[in-house]
Design an enzyme around this catalytic site. Structure first.
Site, PDB file in Angstrom:
ATOM      1  N   MET A  97      45.290  31.634  36.159  1.00  0.00           N
ATOM      2  CA  MET A  97      45.221  33.087  36.242  1.00  0.00           C
ATOM      3  C   MET A  97      44.561  33.527  37.548  1.00  0.00           C
ATOM      4  O   MET A  97      45.016  34.473  38.207  1.00  0.00           O
ATOM      5  CB  MET A  97      44.446  33.642  35.047  1.00  0.00           C
ATOM      6  CG  MET A  97      44.430  35.156  34.981  1.00  0.00           C
ATOM      7  SD  MET A  97      43.787  35.784  33.413  1.00  0.00           S
ATOM      8  CE  MET A  97      42.083  35.246  33.530  1.00  0.00           C
TER       9      MET A  97
ATOM     10  N   HIS B 151      40.197  49.607  25.007  1.00  0.00           N
ATOM     11  CA  HIS B 151      38.827  49.283  24.591  1.00  0.00           C
ATOM     12  C   HIS B 151      38.337  50.309  23.570  1.00  0.00           C
ATOM     13  O   HIS B 151      37.152  50.341  23.238  1.00  0.00           O
ATOM     14  CB  HIS B 151      37.884  49.290  25.809  1.00  0.00           C
ATOM     15  CG  HIS B 151      38.206  48.246  26.825  1.00  0.00           C
ATOM     16  ND1 HIS B 151      38.278  46.907  26.512  1.00  0.00           N
ATOM     17  CD2 HIS B 151      38.473  48.326  28.157  1.00  0.00           C
ATOM     18  CE1 HIS B 151      38.577  46.211  27.603  1.00  0.00           C
ATOM     19  NE2 HIS B 151      38.698  47.048  28.612  1.00  0.00           N
TER      20      HIS B 151
ATOM     21  N   ARG C 162      33.345  39.086  22.174  1.00  0.00           N
ATOM     22  CA  ARG C 162      32.613  38.112  22.991  1.00  0.00           C
ATOM     23  C   ARG C 162      31.116  38.375  22.815  1.00  0.00           C
ATOM     24  O   ARG C 162      30.705  39.508  22.550  1.00  0.00           O
ATOM     25  CB  ARG C 162      33.011  38.285  24.468  1.00  0.00           C
ATOM     26  CG  ARG C 162      32.528  37.185  25.385  1.00  0.00           C
ATOM     27  CD  ARG C 162      33.001  37.455  26.811  1.00  0.00           C
ATOM     28  NE  ARG C 162      32.730  36.315  27.690  1.00  0.00           N
ATOM     29  CZ  ARG C 162      32.956  36.312  29.001  1.00  0.00           C
ATOM     30  NH1 ARG C 162      33.471  37.391  29.589  1.00  0.00           N
ATOM     31  NH2 ARG C 162      32.684  35.256  29.736  1.00  0.00           N
TER      32      ARG C 162
END
Length: 218
Positions: free
Chosen positions: A167, A39, A61
């Site tokens: 998932m 990140h 996002r």
């Protein structure tokens, strides 16, 4: 999965190649070509990433869904964050940048600057919301970017393996299952007040017209 050409989950796990968690002796021991995740901001990446112009896939996002997702991430990991507050209180921390990676707008503006100042560095920006709309198309886009071509059968196999339902089922018996929540676009409407939403709309204006301009719906 793209590298392997099949919908098979990695046994290594996310943290095994997560720059914030593992040291160079671990990720440098991985077979090349390595798939690492982070990140970090561009300037925080290992110097060799910039020297050798390693390919970067940047997933963005919208800030409203990021706020909701990050709050649930932190509240579901008390052993890591030791945070038990309610969302309205946490939201003020989010606005102040007192959360992982700092403040959303400054984070994206720094990456925007990195893109502008390093036009020859191969960076592919992927919007989460557009992925939801077209999973196979974005798998293909990433495969082309990392030069790992896929057949239609391979693409379909991977797309079926990484949809949210699959998932969630894969991780249901693992500790990380509590972090696989909804994967939806627009869940922020169930969390944010009109005032909170307006604050993020105002801040998002600085990203308008850029590759990071937020999409709040699909």
């Amino acid at each position: 999965m793209i590298q392997k050409g099949k919908g098979q989950y990695s046994k290594l796990g996310k943290c095994g190649a997560f720059l914030e968690f593992c040291g160079p002796e671990l990720y440098e021991s991985l077979p090349s070509p390595r798939i690492l995740n982070t990140h970090n901001r561009f300037d925080w990446l290992p110097e060799k990433v910039r020297t050798y112009k390693n390919k970067i896939i940047f997933t963005t996002r919208n800030p409203k869904d990021v706020a909701v997702s990050l709050y649930n991430h932190q509240i579901n990991l008390p052993e890591v964050y030791n945070y038990y507050g309610e969302f309205p209180d946490w939201f003020e921390l989010f606005l102040a940048g007192k959360v992982d990676c700092g403040e959303y707008l400054s984070y994206h503006l720094e990456w925007l600057q990195a893109l502008q100042e390093n036009p020859d560095h191969p960076i592919l920006v992927i919007r989460y919301e557009e992925c939801i709309q077209d999973f196979p198309g974005h798998i293909r886009k990433m495969a082309d970017f990392i030069e790992s071509p896929l057949t239609e059968e391979q693409l379909e196999d991977i797309a079926m393996s990484i949809n949210f339902k699959a998932m969630k089922k894969h991780y249901e018996a693992l500790p990380t299952s509590k972090l696989i929540r909804k994967g939806q676009v627009g869940d922020w409407k169930n969390w944010l007040t009109s005032d909170q939403s307006a604050v993020l709309d105002k801040r998002s204006e600085k990203l308008r017209g850029t590759i990071f301009e937020p999409k709040f719906e699909v």
